[in-house]
Design a protein around this motif. Structure first.
Motif, mmCIF file in Angstrom:
data_model
loop_
_atom_site.group_PDB
_atom_site.id
_atom_site.type_symbol
_atom_site.label_atom_id
_atom_site.label_comp_id
_atom_site.label_asym_id
_atom_site.label_seq_id
_atom_site.Cartn_x
_atom_site.Cartn_y
_atom_site.Cartn_z
ATOM 1 N N LEU A 68 -0.846 2.117 -47.388
ATOM 2 C CA LEU A 68 -2.131 1.831 -46.743
ATOM 3 C C LEU A 68 -2.248 0.420 -46.176
ATOM 4 N N GLY A 69 -1.335 -0.448 -46.554
ATOM 5 C CA GLY A 69 -1.453 -1.841 -46.124
ATOM 6 C C GLY A 69 -2.348 -2.605 -47.079
ATOM 7 N N GLU A 70 -2.666 -3.824 -46.696
ATOM 8 C CA GLU A 70 -3.508 -4.688 -47.527
ATOM 9 C C GLU A 70 -4.939 -4.153 -47.548
ATOM 10 N N ALA A 71 -5.528 -4.113 -48.732
ATOM 11 C CA ALA A 71 -6.893 -3.600 -48.886
ATOM 12 C C ALA A 71 -7.881 -4.519 -48.191
ATOM 13 N N ASP A 72 -8.967 -3.919 -47.684
ATOM 14 C CA ASP A 72 -10.029 -4.709 -47.048
ATOM 15 C C ASP A 72 -10.828 -5.481 -48.082
ATOM 16 N N SER A 73 -10.964 -4.909 -49.275
ATOM 17 C CA SER A 73 -11.725 -5.547 -50.340
ATOM 18 C C SER A 73 -11.039 -5.249 -51.685
ATOM 19 N N PRO A 74 -10.050 -6.060 -52.057
ATOM 20 C CA PRO A 74 -9.311 -5.785 -53.290
ATOM 21 C C PRO A 74 -9.881 -6.519 -54.513
ATOM 22 N N ASN A 75 -9.748 -5.915 -55.683
ATOM 23 C CA ASN A 75 -9.947 -6.601 -56.961
ATOM 24 C C ASN A 75 -9.040 -5.916 -57.979
ATOM 25 N N ASP A 76 -9.063 -6.336 -59.220
ATOM 26 C CA ASP A 76 -8.139 -5.801 -60.222
ATOM 27 C C ASP A 76 -8.319 -4.300 -60.471
ATOM 28 N N LYS A 77 -9.556 -3.826 -60.458
ATOM 29 C CA LYS A 77 -9.859 -2.441 -60.829
ATOM 30 C C LYS A 77 -9.824 -1.459 -59.660
ATOM 31 N N GLU A 78 -10.146 -1.938 -58.449
ATOM 32 C CA GLU A 78 -10.166 -1.029 -57.309
ATOM 33 C C GLU A 78 -9.942 -1.767 -55.999
ATOM 34 N N TRP A 79 -9.386 -1.033 -55.054
ATOM 35 C CA TRP A 79 -9.191 -1.554 -53.704
ATOM 36 C C TRP A 79 -9.996 -0.679 -52.758
ATOM 37 N N VAL A 80 -10.713 -1.329 -51.851
ATOM 38 C CA VAL A 80 -11.524 -0.601 -50.878
ATOM 39 C C VAL A 80 -10.885 -0.733 -49.498
ATOM 40 N N ASP A 132 -14.810 2.576 -41.275
ATOM 41 C CA ASP A 132 -15.774 1.837 -40.468
ATOM 42 C C ASP A 132 -16.798 1.267 -41.436
ATOM 43 N N GLU A 133 -17.917 0.785 -40.937
ATOM 44 C CA GLU A 133 -18.893 0.151 -41.827
ATOM 45 C C GLU A 133 -19.642 1.140 -42.714
ATOM 46 N N HIS A 134 -19.448 2.450 -42.478
ATOM 47 C CA HIS A 134 -20.194 3.454 -43.229
ATOM 48 C C HIS A 134 -19.341 4.340 -44.137
ATOM 49 N N CYS A 135 -18.022 4.226 -44.075
ATOM 50 C CA CYS A 135 -17.188 5.096 -44.902
ATOM 51 C C CYS A 135 -15.795 4.502 -45.098
ATOM 52 N N GLY A 136 -15.085 5.061 -46.056
ATOM 53 C CA GLY A 136 -13.743 4.579 -46.341
ATOM 54 C C GLY A 136 -13.183 5.225 -47.585
ATOM 55 N N TYR A 137 -12.232 4.537 -48.204
ATOM 56 C CA TYR A 137 -11.578 5.029 -49.412
ATOM 57 C C TYR A 137 -11.614 3.953 -50.485
ATOM 58 N N ILE A 138 -11.756 4.403 -51.739
ATOM 59 C CA ILE A 138 -11.656 3.516 -52.893
ATOM 60 C C ILE A 138 -10.478 4.005 -53.733
ATOM 61 N N VAL A 139 -9.520 3.111 -53.944
ATOM 62 C CA VAL A 139 -8.383 3.420 -54.805
ATOM 63 C C VAL A 139 -8.639 2.702 -56.129
#
Length: 107
Positions: free
Chosen positions: A68-80, A84-91
Motif C-alpha cells: 500500500l505504500g506509506e500510510a497517510d496517518s500511521p501510528n503503532d496500533k493502526e495505519w489509515v 479521499d476526504e470521506h473514505c479509506g482503509y484502516i489497517v
C-alpha cells in the motif's frame, strides 16, 4: 511480482503526470489542474482498493507498506489510508505489529 507491478504503476503514473503538466504549463487554468488532480487521485484510489484486498491477517507492517505504500496517518496500533476526504482503509495491528484487520471506512 506485486512489488514490480506497483513500481510499474507508479512510474507510468508519474510519467503521465509530467506529460500532462508540461502540456498544460502554458495554458492551464485552475479548473484544468483540479481536474487533472482528481483523475490522479482516482488512479491511486483504484490501486489502493486492489492492493488493500490483498492484505491478510498476520502480515507485517513491512508487508503492508510494500503493498500500500506509506500510510497517510500511521501510528503503532493502526495505519489509515485515504481514498479521499470521506473514505479509506484502516489497517489495525496487534501487539506483535502484525495485521489484525483491514476495514474500509466512510464518513
Amino acid at each position: 511480482m506485486v512489488d514490480t507491478l506497483a513500481l510499474i504503476l507508479v512510474v507510468i503514473n508519474t510519467a503521465l503526470l509530467v506529460i500532462v503538466f508540461l502540456r498544460l504549463q502554458t495554458s492551464a487554468s485552475k479548473k484544468d489542474i483540479v481536474n487533472v488532480m482528481h483523475w490522479v487521485r482516482m488512479g491511486r484510489a483504484k490501486a489502493l482498493v486492489e492492493s488493500a484486498e490483498q492484505i491478510k491477517k498476520g502480515y507485517t507492517k513491512r508487508d503492508v507498506e510494500a503493498l500500500l505504500g506509506e500510510a497517510d496517518s500511521p501510528n503503532d496500533k493502526e495505519w489509515v489510508y485515504y481514498l479521499d476526504e470521506h473514505c479509506g482503509y484502516i489497517v489495525a495491528f496487534d501487539s506483535t505489529s502484525r495485521v489484525e484487520s483491514v476495514n474500509a471506512w466512510r464518513s
